[in-house]
Design a protein around this motif. Structure first.
Motif, PDB file in Angstrom:
ATOM      1  N   PHE A 267      38.144  37.465  44.786  1.00 20.91           N
ATOM      2  CA  PHE A 267      38.981  38.228  43.864  1.00 20.91           C
ATOM      3  C   PHE A 267      40.368  38.452  44.458  1.00 20.91           C
ATOM      4  N   PHE A 268      40.434  38.597  45.768  1.00 23.50           N
ATOM      5  CA  PHE A 268      41.717  38.810  46.433  1.00 23.50           C
ATOM      6  C   PHE A 268      42.457  37.496  46.661  1.00 23.50           C
ATOM      7  N   GLY A 269      41.835  36.397  46.287  1.00 23.33           N
ATOM      8  CA  GLY A 269      42.550  35.128  46.360  1.00 23.33           C
ATOM      9  C   GLY A 269      42.290  34.290  47.593  1.00 23.33           C
TER      10      GLY A 269
ATOM     11  N   ILE B 230      39.280  42.266  32.960  1.00 20.26           N
ATOM     12  CA  ILE B 230      39.667  41.568  34.192  1.00 20.26           C
ATOM     13  C   ILE B 230      39.344  40.074  34.127  1.00 20.26           C
TER      14      ILE B 230
ATOM     15  N   PHE C 174      42.261  37.724  34.826  1.00 19.11           N
ATOM     16  CA  PHE C 174      42.619  37.616  36.237  1.00 19.11           C
ATOM     17  C   PHE C 174      41.611  36.775  37.004  1.00 19.11           C
TER      18      PHE C 174
ATOM     19  N   PRO D 263      42.619  30.555  43.092  1.00 22.03           N
ATOM     20  CA  PRO D 263      42.762  31.407  44.278  1.00 22.03           C
ATOM     21  C   PRO D 263      44.226  31.653  44.622  1.00 22.03           C
ATOM     22  N   GLU D 264      45.022  30.609  44.527  1.00 22.63           N
ATOM     23  CA  GLU D 264      46.436  30.746  44.888  1.00 22.63           C
ATOM     24  C   GLU D 264      47.143  31.772  44.007  1.00 22.63           C
TER      25      GLU D 264
ATOM     26  N   LYS E  72      45.735  34.204  42.250  1.00 20.95           N
ATOM     27  CA  LYS E  72      45.199  35.541  42.529  1.00 20.95           C
ATOM     28  C   LYS E  72      45.843  36.106  43.779  1.00 20.95           C
ATOM     29  N   TRP E  73      45.895  35.256  44.799  1.00 21.47           N
ATOM     30  CA  TRP E  73      46.485  35.687  46.072  1.00 21.47           C
ATOM     31  C   TRP E  73      47.914  36.162  45.862  1.00 21.47           C
TER      32      TRP E  73
ATOM     33  N   ILE F 178      47.890  39.545  43.866  1.00 21.44           N
ATOM     34  CA  ILE F 178      47.355  40.670  44.633  1.00 21.44           C
ATOM     35  C   ILE F 178      48.288  41.032  45.778  1.00 21.44           C
TER      36      ILE F 178
ATOM     37  N   LYS G 185      42.403  47.335  38.968  1.00 18.88           N
ATOM     38  CA  LYS G 185      41.789  46.030  38.783  1.00 18.88           C
ATOM     39  C   LYS G 185      40.684  45.830  39.821  1.00 18.88           C
TER      40      LYS G 185
END
Ligand code: SF4
Ligand code: SF4
Ligand code: SF4
Ligand code: FES
Lengths: 151, 343
Positions: free
Chosen positions: A106-108, B208, B211, B216-217, B219-220, B223, B300
């Motif tokens: 979730f944090f990527g 959510i 999102f 991943p990129e 989201k990173w 965040i 979130k």
């Protein structure tokens, strides 16, 4: 089950190789790694082992700190559920890992950076195969550069 | 929430009711003190108040700025309500849904004794996302905030703006399904005022899903952009009723194993581990985001936690004090789809 070959050896080609930190439970996986060694089963040289008393000892912070410190991958291995030396250490840990795994995603953080597995002391071959699998996953992801300091 | 009534009238009614109940409880000596909300020192704020006499009941308020989770005041890190002669005091807590949940969850962790508590239940209609309003107003000073109909009216020296409440509600309130404190079947006299029984709460977590579908990129980037302004003031921790640890992990410094800087890796570690500690415990009050001086939105992450424990362990925090929270429990047949297996 195929026997892992030696092709990940760093000396052969100058290809980039991931560095993976592996937290192994003393009673099963660490012994499993040992068995893989004494049985001369070839497994990738990418892992650096940290021996822990039980997978229940592994604080989520160990894993996250490994990533922020720049390890390309983290591997966690304990006794099979139900076989923990301390009876339920790995069952408690399993819930923790499940949540950590989802949160990291979730944090990527790429899903393959952190891998979990179970291997018993008698499963030298399984240990080698899974370590190889984890190494390949991390290798595909490339270097862990997310936490590089910018200055 | 009865829409047609208008927020304003609804709030007034709730406020009158809760004062009535508070007065009754103090008069009949059913409680020794009552924790509630009072007018804040700044327009967009409210603040907690502890009263022990009937005269002070008029100070209690209820409006859409009452966002602090009062359950926080009952956990050990702050002094307990004790009288040298009488022993533990009985405390009445003005409880919207998430305060009630907080109290019940804390009881499931054996942190508070529900026998010493009265939940003064009120039907909550959400709290204002104060940061969003501040952001839109910008540098100008806000002098007055009022609710008219279903709109929030913000006035300053040379401006006046209206914000539709539905939209400027805190994000967690938009998805909240537990607006009144849950009823605890074993101790029915725990709740005075309005409480409700909940079963089979349906939540699709669609807020959510957008999102979650990102790479991943992406989201990173999102965040870390959000978290990058964090100053590590720990206001989010201090406001959270579940953060009652005597020594929080970030304060452990023998040895110094947690980075203390505001560099991204250290901030990331703080927020990720804080989230780990909230799994199965967060009661979705949104207090952490609403107190953040940097306007960081932690909602979130909290929603994701709720989703994980709901899907994995079918658990909703703060409903039943007798159910073990998922992170202190385990089952041999827990899902482990994430573990590596041989092909
Ligand atoms: S983490 Fe935030 S939303 Fe959850 S209980 Fe704590 S303050 Fe409330
Ligand atoms: S962040 Fe974790 S360690 Fe710190 S107070 Fe909260 S629950 Fe305790
Ligand atoms: S309140 Fe905001 S700035 Fe302070 S530690 Fe929490 S997220 Fe960071
Ligand atoms: S002893 Fe191996 S996991 Fe607990």
């Amino acid at each position: 089950m195929t026997e892992p070959s030696v092709e990940t050896k760093q000396s052969k080609n100058k290809e980039w190789e991931p560095k993976i930190i592996a937290f192994l439970c003393n009673w099963c996986s660490y012994a499993g790694a040992d068995l893989a060694g004494v049985s001369r089963i070839q497994d990738p040289p990418n892992i650096r082992i940290v021996r822990v008393p039980c997978s229940g000892r592994i604080n989520a912070y160990f894993i996250i700190k490994s990533l922020t410190d720049g390890w390309d991958g983290v591997l966690v291995s304990g006794c099979h559920p139900g076989d923990c030396h301390y009876i339920s250490g790995n069952l408690v840990a399993r819930r923790r890992f499940a949540i950590l795994k989802e949160l990291l995603e979730f944090f990527g953080i790429e899903p393959g950076r952190v891998n979990f597995m179970w291997a018993s002391a008698a499963e030298g071959m399984r240990f080698a195969v899974l370590v190889r699998k984890a190494t390949e996953i991390v290798k595909k992801l490339g270097q862990n550069k997310k936490f590089e300091k910018k200055w | 929430m009865v829409k047609s009534m208008g927020l304003e009238t609804e709030n007034k009614e709730i406020e009158n009711n809760l004062r009535e109940i508070a007065r009754g409880l103090l008069k009949e000596k059913k409680v020794d003190v009552i924790i509630g909300y009072m007018e804040g020192t700044l327009p967009l704020l409210s603040q907690p108040i502890i009263i022990d006499s009937e005269e002070d009941v008029e100070k209690l308020i209820w409006n859409n700025l009452c966002y602090v989770n009062l359950a926080k005041y009952l956990v050990p890190r702050v002094p307990k309500f004790v009288n040298p002669e009488k022993g533990n005091l009985t405390v009445g807590v003005i409880s919207k849904g998430c305060v009630g949940r907080g109290l019940i969850h804390l009881a499931s962790e054996n942190k508070i004794n529900l026998d010493e508590i009265k939940i003064i239940g009120i039907p909550c209609n959400g709290v204002v996302n104060r940061q969003r309003i501040e952001m839109e107003i910008g540098e100008k000073e806000i002098l007055e905030v009022s609710v008219f109909g279903d709109n929030i009216i913000v006035k300053g020296k040379d401006f006046e703006r209206e914000f539709p409440y539905d939209e400027y509600m805190n994000d967690l309130c938009k998805t909240c399904k537990i607006r009144k404190p849950p009823l605890v079947s074993k101790s029915l006299d725990l709740c005075v005022g309005e409480c409700e029984e909940y079963s089979n709460i349906v939540d699709d977590f669609s807020d959510i899903s957008e999102f979650e579908a990102l790479t991943p990129e992406e989201k990173w980037n999102q965040i870390t952009e959000e978290l990058s302004v964090c100053t590590r003031c720990y206001a989010c921790r201090e406001a959270c009723p579940m953060c009652y640890c005597n020594l929080c992990f970030v304060d452990q410094n023998k040895p110094v194993w947690f980075g203390k800087t505001t560099d991204l890796p250290d901030v990331f570690v703080y927020h990720l581990i804080r989230a780990m500690h909230m799994a199965g415990r967060c009661v979705a009050c949104g207090a952490c985001s609403l107190v953040c001086p940097m306007g960081i939105d932690l909602n979130k992450i909290n929603r994701k936690l709720e989703k994980i424990v709901k899907e994995r362990f079918d658990f909703t925090s703060g409903l039943d004090p007798d159910v073990l929270p998922p992170m202190v429990d385990f089952k041999l047949e827990d899902a482990q789809e994430f573990a590596l297996e041989e092909d």
